[in-house]
Design an enzyme around this catalytic site. Structure first.
Site, PDB file in Angstrom:
ATOM      1  N   CYS A  86       0.838  -1.204   0.000  1.00 61.32           N
ATOM      2  CA  CYS A  86       0.000   0.000   0.000  1.00 61.32           C
ATOM      3  C   CYS A  86       0.877   1.260   0.000  1.00 61.32           C
ATOM      4  O   CYS A  86       1.531   1.545  -0.984  1.00 61.32           O
ATOM      5  CB  CYS A  86      -0.971  -0.047   1.182  1.00 61.32           C
ATOM      6  SG  CYS A  86      -2.327   1.134   1.035  1.00 61.32           S
ATOM      7  N   HIS A 203      -3.645  -5.618   0.998  1.00 69.30           N
ATOM      8  CA  HIS A 203      -3.015  -5.852   2.296  1.00 69.30           C
ATOM      9  C   HIS A 203      -2.992  -7.340   2.661  1.00 69.30           C
ATOM     10  O   HIS A 203      -3.928  -7.826   3.294  1.00 69.30           O
ATOM     11  CB  HIS A 203      -3.784  -5.098   3.385  1.00 69.30           C
ATOM     12  CG  HIS A 203      -3.584  -3.624   3.341  1.00 69.30           C
ATOM     13  ND1 HIS A 203      -2.508  -3.010   3.926  1.00 69.30           N
ATOM     14  CD2 HIS A 203      -4.329  -2.642   2.792  1.00 69.30           C
ATOM     15  CE1 HIS A 203      -2.584  -1.700   3.730  1.00 69.30           C
ATOM     16  NE2 HIS A 203      -3.682  -1.444   3.048  1.00 69.30           N
ATOM     17  N   GLU A 205      -1.345  -8.720   4.954  1.00 71.50           N
ATOM     18  CA  GLU A 205      -1.249  -8.903   6.417  1.00 71.50           C
ATOM     19  C   GLU A 205      -2.621  -8.871   7.087  1.00 71.50           C
ATOM     20  O   GLU A 205      -2.775  -9.294   8.219  1.00 71.50           O
ATOM     21  CB  GLU A 205      -0.323  -7.844   7.024  1.00 71.50           C
ATOM     22  CG  GLU A 205      -0.906  -6.450   7.198  1.00 71.50           C
ATOM     23  CD  GLU A 205      -0.939  -5.611   5.924  1.00 71.50           C
ATOM     24  OE1 GLU A 205      -0.695  -6.169   4.827  1.00 71.50           O
ATOM     25  OE2 GLU A 205      -1.220  -4.397   6.020  1.00 71.50           O
TER      26      GLU A 205
END
Lengths: 240, 750
Positions: A86, A203, A205
């Site tokens: 990002c 993302h 994660e």
């Protein structure tokens, strides 16, 4: 593998990446302050999401000139692993470690939504847990993720196989409605020519644990810390 | 000590000037008595801010005492920046809700953004790291030409909330958005934030220890927001547009840095107290900190960092520039805090010290500009028991009107789903980051948001509710219903409610009918809080939400936080996000309707949105029936029986079934033994549960044991919603409903 997460004052996904690398994947993980000049021997450097220095100018533009980025550049140029997520991807573009630039999303609004990605490369370490053509679901959360470059540069990027992820529909088809931010060629993630630097807008994660309802991103982070070129066999066992 | 005086060029203070500052003759007389002289210009500004409704709660205090505020879990109740409750495993949660109505109407983007900023600071000044936000929004009519300005407000508010929260990195996981013409002249923006920390890490905003330094940190002080607190305590008139400069401007990046630096400074061990500068800026932060510590303060206003040198002491004390904090540290250890702040790129200055005089003494350029007793100004602010009487037209409002059954229930359903009120809110939610911090198991769009608490087996559940139409028809019943619905929403995910915060949005309390609404709503909420054993631990009152005599509907927004002790009881890891969210997902599950209907149409969505009528009695709230239903739902969740659950609320049974089907495009086939009108009744204490067939008996037996009516009405599956009722059937492709529902809001906001 020793992992370092660079912390800018406006980073806000640093703790999320730390959680997955350290608690889910069991890696030695440390935070690297933006004003430092050493990577403390980290083999994987992650530039996390957030708003680095507020991003009032252009996302990632000021972060590209922070003291730690000189060290990140040397690490990347020496073949070391650098993963930008990002805002981290935006920084990699601003530093020139990856080609291209980001514009505001097509409809000029922040987009927080799950998207589908098609894996375009599976010979990269980062993608060693995926197969080419796999469709992954991941959240995006950004206002500037509309990837752009000149036609010639895009052609060059394609020819060298540097496009790693594209926005597609759930069936893996390229559809304008699936490319929500309006990126050229539906590009969601790219790598450098060496394949050691990867940047992507979604993302991983945030979708690396069963409990959050989606583990599609774990493979990417597991690949990032994989030793050598082999696949990560223990992926299922590593899940949180 | 020199007697404070106004400087050359400053106006002479008299009762007319005081009246301009919103002080009544009586309040001004009391102030003169307190000081033993006329106040200086700076002192008048300070007193007017502290006596404003926003800071002093002078019209609501007497009613707020009705709320229960204690339980075995409450660590800090009302009076701190945010309330704190024990959520188990050594963790506490700090949360609060606050309004930013007036500024958001004048300047929607900055008004809403700084509302989020303010509530986040309230939470992290307690030492808690914010992990979630909710936003409860009320707008006026957005259709047609008349709605053009309202559409601009919707867009600005949503962008403002998004840009601020997204940058700071706090997920917005829920909330509600309503539309009603009573908000045409005053929109409501109520922002909620929740933070968590270890139980031994909680801080309070207390100034103590004579001689300890007071540090100022964060942004410099400018002229923005002067008299914001006073503006928020007045009704709007045709000149309100001129108040645009009183709206503060937010800088979320500075907020993020202030958040990290503050939490780090608090961990350092040398910080004694922290307070943000919110409404009434430096004035309220210093006075309130000193009052809590039973102390006094001395400030040298020459040391306050300014954006421009020409600010007067009056302006310095009343500026509401954002992203500013005050720290009290151990004497001699302020350097440690300054160092932490400067590493995060923040300016910090020592602007004064704590004293034991019980007074606030302010100097500027060698002159004393204010010298006032702290405690009497903060805690001794006037308290009013305003005359209260039901509105003259109450009987007329409550006159029952016959409600015609729908000729075509499917058409009625689609018409409801097509309203911005009941339409899908994804257009709003997707402008907010809802997954950052990687805790979100259930995000926006369900009855309650669910966030895991990393490192524990538990989760927190959050929800906000209020039905302004119910409150307008019968404020006591409406107050009760708001709490009951929030508790029910939490029960659908198996969470036990542990604390409540609220935002009480009303018109002018000087109007007896509004004072009555306020009193009755609070009474109803308090009754429900006692019945459910939910303490009120923080809150905010926003009065004077009216324009040229037109008040908003009474809107006591309720936000309740619940705890799910063991997530693993509710389902397996991979299923939790489905099991706990609203929506059918597994074909073959049985659908069970819990609770019984009493035929409630007063203030219902069917009556309001389809027939343009708002009349009668709102739904009766049977607190015992609600408690029994909620206990049953929590038991069923602990036992892991449910594959899904959704409460029945606005729109009634048919809308609830449609919502469950539209969520994932999976339909149902069901039969109910009631007529078409009942499909839209808003009878309370009801929910739809889905269970695997093997668990149906368990659920039905448990329901019977608790006296909760329960009936199997059908099965999940297919791509159509098919509901047979007495005398007819609704049969529609779920995709058709979904199209109408998802397009409603984007089309309305244009």
């Amino acid at each position: 593998m020793k992992c370092g997460i660079v912390v800018f004052p406006g980073s806000n996904c640093d703790h999320d990446v730390y959680h997955v690398l350290s608690h889910v994947l069991g890696q030695e993980t440390t935070f690297l302050w933006h004003q430092e000049t050493s990577l403390e021997g980290c083999e994987l450097v992650v530039l996390p999401g957030g708003f680095s220095y507020g991003d009032y100018l252009r996302a990632g533009s000021m972060a590209a000139h922070s003291p730690i980025m000189a060290a990140v550049r040397r690490h990347a140029e020496a073949g070391g692993r650098v993963l930008g997520i990002c805002n981290g991807f935006q920084m990699l573009l601003e530093t020139g470690l990856l080609p291209g630039a980001m514009r505001r999303n097509r409809d000029l609004r922040f987009l927080s939504v799950d998207v589908h990605l098609r894996v375009e490369r599976d010979d990269l370490l980062y993608c060693s847990n995926y197969r080419r053509g796999d469709v992954l679901r991941m959240p995006i959360a950004h206002a500037e993720g509309n990837y752009a470059d000149t036609e010639e540069a895009l052609d060059e990027l394609e020819r060298r196989g540097q496009v790693v992820f594209r926005y597609v529909d759930a069936a893996g088809r390229l559809e304008p409605t699936a490319n929500l931010n309006g990126s050229e060629r539906a590009i969601a993630g790219i790598c450098n020519a060496g394949g050691n630097v990867l940047g992507l807008m979604p993302h991983p994660e945030r979708c690396a644990e069963e409990m959050l309802g989606n583990r599609d991103g774990l493979g990417l982070l597991a690949g990032a810390v994989a030793v050598g070129g082999g696949r990560v066999g223990a992926l299922a066992a590593a899940g949180g | 000590m020199t007697t404070p005086s106004s400087a050359a060029g400053e106006p002479v203070v008299d009762s007319f000037l005081a009246a301009d500052h919103g002080l009544t003759d009586e309040e001004f007389g009391g102030l003169c008595d307190l000081l033993g002289r006329s106040p200086t210009w700076t002192e008048l500004g300070i007193a007017s801010a502290l006596y404003s409704e926003h800071c002093s709660y002078k019209s609501s205090k007497i009613h707020l005492r009705r709320f229960p505020t204690r339980s075995r879990r409450v660590v800090h109740g009302p009076g701190e920046n945010a309330g704190v409750v024990d959520v188990g495993h050594g963790w506490v949660a700090a949360f609060k809700m606050e309004s930013h109505n007036h500024p958001s109407f004048i300047e929607p983007y900055q008004g809403a953004a700084t509302g989020v900023g303010g509530i986040l600071r309230d939470v992290f000044t307690m030492g808690a790291r914010p992990i979630a936000c909710l936003d409860s929004l009320r707008f006026g009519e957005i259709d047609g030409e008349r709605g053009a300005r309202m559409r601009h407000l919707v867009d600005g508010v949503v962008r403002g909330i998004g840009d601020y929260g997204n940058c700071v990195g706090i997920p917005t996981v829920g909330g509600e958005t309503g539309f009603h013409r009573s908000y045409n002249g005053n929109i409501l923006v109520n922002a909620f934030a929740l933070g968590v920390c270890r139980e031994d890490r909680i801080f309070t905003a207390t100034a103590s220890g004579a001689g300890n330094p007071i540090l100022y940190a964060g942004s410099r002080t400018g002229r923005d927001g002067i008299h914001g607190a006073t503006m928020a305590s007045e009704a709007f008139d045709s000149e309100s547009e001129a108040k645009r400069p009183t709206v503060q401007v937010g800088d979320p990046f500075t907020e993020k840095v202030l958040l990290e630096a503050s939490l780090e400074a608090m961990r350092s061990g040398v910080v004694l107290g922290v307070q943000d500068m919110g409404a009434a800026g430096l004035t309220s932060s210093c006075f309130e900190m000193a009052a809590r510590g039973g102390a006094g303060v001395e400030l040298d206003l020459d040391l306050v960092p300014l954006r421009e040198a020409s600010l007067t002491p009056y302006e310095i004390m009343l500026s509401e520039s954002q992203e500013r904090m005050v720290f009290v540290t151990q004497r001699g250890q302020e350097e440690a805090v300054v160092e932490i702040l400067s590493r995060w790129g923040l300016e910090a200055s020592r602007i004064g010290r704590v004293t034991d005089s019980g007074r606030a003494r302010l100097t500027f350029r060698g002159r004393t500009v204010a010298d006032m007793p702290v405690e009497p100004l903060v805690d001794g602010a006037p308290v009013y028991d305003r005359p209260a009487a039901p509105p003259a037209d109450l009987q007329e409002r409550q006159q029952a009107v016959a409600c015609e059954p729908p000729e075509d229930p499917l058409r009625a359903l689609k018409d409801l789903l097509e309203t911005p009120e009941l339409g899908d809110k994804t257009w709003i939610h997707r402008q907010y980051d809802s997954t950052v911090r990687s805790n979100t198991i259930v995000g926006p769009g369900s009855d309650a948001a669910v966030l895991r608490l990393k490192g524990t087996p538990s989760a927190l559940a959050l929800t906000s509710d209020v039905n302004p139409s119910y409150c307008w028809l019968d404020p006591r019943a409406g107050g009760r219903q708001a709490v009951a619905e929030a508790v029910r929403n939490l029960a659908t995910v198996g969470a036990e409610p542990v604390g409540m915060t609220n935002c009480l949005n009303f018109g002018s309390p000087e109007n007896p009918a509004i004072a009555w609404q306020l009193r009755e709503c609070i009474e109803g909420m308090a009754e429900a809080c006692r019945a459910f054993d939910v303490p009120v631990i923080s809150g905010n009152v926003s009065l004077y939400n009216e324009t040229e005599g037109e008040a908003v509907h009474p809107t006591p927004t309720v936000a309740i936080v619940g705890v799910i002790d063991r997530l693993e009881d509710a389902g397996t890891d991979g299923d939790l996000h489905l099991v706990l969210a609203c929506g059918f997902w597994r074909p073959g599950d049985r659908v069970v309707l819990l609770g019984s209907d009493s035929g409630e149409y007063g203030g219902s969505a069917y009556q309001r949105l389809l027939h343009g009528v708002e009349a009668g009695r709102p739904p009766a709230v049977d607190l015992e029936a609600e408690s029994a239903l909620c206990a049953l739902l929590r038991q069923s969740r602990r036992a892991g029986w449910l594959s899904g659950c959704h409460d029945l609320a606005d729109g009634g049974l048919l809308v609830a079934l449609a919502e469950c089907a539209m969520a994932r495009g999976i339909g149902l086939r069901a039969t109910v033994d009631c007529g078409p009108l009942s499909l839209f009744s808003e009878g309370q204490a009801r929910a739809i549960a889905t269970v695997p067939a093997s668990r149906t008996e368990d659920l039905l037996a448990a329901a019977e044991a608790r006296g909760v009516p329960a009936r199997e009405i059908g099965d999940v599956g297919g791509d159509r919603l098919v509901l047979d009722f007495d005398g007819g059937a609704v049969d529609s492709a779920v995709a058709d409903l979904r199209r109408v529902w998802t397009e409603a809001l984007p089309r309305a906001v244009g």
